[in-house]
Design a protein around this motif. Sequence first.
Motif, PDB file in Angstrom:
ATOM      1  N   ASP A   1      61.136  13.392  57.001  1.00  0.00           N
ATOM      2  CA  ASP A   1      61.983  14.100  58.160  1.00  0.00           C
ATOM      3  C   ASP A   1      63.227  13.665  58.076  1.00  0.00           C
ATOM      4  OD1 ASP A   1      59.190  13.671  60.548  1.00  0.00           O
ATOM      5  OD2 ASP A   1      59.756  15.540  59.126  1.00  0.00           O
TER       6      ASP A   1
ATOM      7  N   ASN B   1      53.561  19.706  58.959  1.00  0.00           N
ATOM      8  CA  ASN B   1      53.075  19.502  57.596  1.00  0.00           C
ATOM      9  C   ASN B   1      51.469  19.962  57.689  1.00  0.00           C
ATOM     10  OD1 ASN B   1      55.093  18.386  56.768  1.00  0.00           O
ATOM     11  ND2 ASN B   1      54.618  16.421  57.596  1.00  0.00           N
TER      12      ASN B   1
ATOM     13  N   SER C   1      60.985  31.377  59.543  1.00  0.00           N
ATOM     14  CA  SER C   1      59.753  30.415  59.099  1.00  0.00           C
ATOM     15  C   SER C   1      59.165  30.711  57.527  1.00  0.00           C
ATOM     16  CB  SER C   1      58.319  31.046  59.820  1.00  0.00           C
ATOM     17  OG  SER C   1      58.572  30.609  61.135  1.00  0.00           O
TER      18      SER C   1
ATOM     19  N   CYS D   1      64.016  30.342  51.202  1.00  0.00           N
ATOM     20  CA  CYS D   1      63.190  29.290  51.569  1.00  0.00           C
ATOM     21  C   CYS D   1      63.286  28.549  49.968  1.00  0.00           C
ATOM     22  CB  CYS D   1      61.999  29.396  52.191  1.00  0.00           C
ATOM     23  SG  CYS D   1      61.055  27.747  52.195  1.00  0.00           S
TER      24      CYS D   1
ATOM     25  N   ASN E   1      51.777  23.502  56.681  1.00  0.00           N
ATOM     26  CA  ASN E   1      52.632  23.623  55.627  1.00  0.00           C
ATOM     27  C   ASN E   1      53.861  24.587  55.542  1.00  0.00           C
ATOM     28  OD1 ASN E   1      51.669  21.629  53.748  1.00  0.00           O
ATOM     29  ND2 ASN E   1      49.663  23.378  53.228  1.00  0.00           N
ATOM     30  N   THR E   2      54.483  24.402  56.756  1.00  0.00           N
ATOM     31  CA  THR E   2      55.372  25.449  57.125  1.00  0.00           C
ATOM     32  C   THR E   2      56.848  24.745  57.483  1.00  0.00           C
ATOM     33  OG1 THR E   2      53.830  27.067  57.947  1.00  0.00           O
ATOM     34  CG2 THR E   2      56.063  27.436  58.916  1.00  0.00           C
ATOM     35  N   VAL E   3      58.023  25.229  57.189  1.00  0.00           N
ATOM     36  CA  VAL E   3      59.197  24.766  57.662  1.00  0.00           C
ATOM     37  C   VAL E   3      59.898  25.938  58.400  1.00  0.00           C
ATOM     38  CG1 VAL E   3      61.250  24.181  56.660  1.00  0.00           C
ATOM     39  CG2 VAL E   3      59.502  23.467  55.570  1.00  0.00           C
TER      40      VAL E   3
ATOM     41  N   ARG F   1      59.582  20.918  60.431  1.00  0.00           N
ATOM     42  CA  ARG F   1      58.622  21.177  59.626  1.00  0.00           C
ATOM     43  C   ARG F   1      57.288  20.871  60.368  1.00  0.00           C
ATOM     44  NH1 ARG F   1      59.198  18.065  54.017  1.00  0.00           N
ATOM     45  NH2 ARG F   1      57.241  18.954  53.635  1.00  0.00           N
TER      46      ARG F   1
END
Length: 119
Positions: free
Chosen positions: A54, A72, A20, A94, A75-77, A70
Amino acid sequence: VQLVESGGGLVQAGGSLRLSCAASGRTSSIYRMGWYRQAPGKERAFVAYITSDDRTRYGDSVKGRFTISRDNAKNTVYLQMNSLIPEDTGVYYCAGAITSWGLTNFDYWGQGTLVTVSS
């Protein structure tokens, strides 16, 4: 922009891990979020990226095994890594880019998280 990775660790070959990356700060400026990795004694290499709409791109060595996604709202990938092999061992970073293309022009970087795949 600050990027903080988590989820690294030790896993046996054939196993899975999910990394993450939480972004904070002026995240609205970021168009692409990606992952790079650096194996011991090697240069940092591209793993995958995802755009704000995406679209995804993967490095050849991880296609079909890794999936980037992700959230949104958070705010995490994420980087879901399956069928891990010892060659996947390395520090995973990251990264965030304000541009829409290119693999060498990411603007923001996290500190990295170590992934070790044992044989």
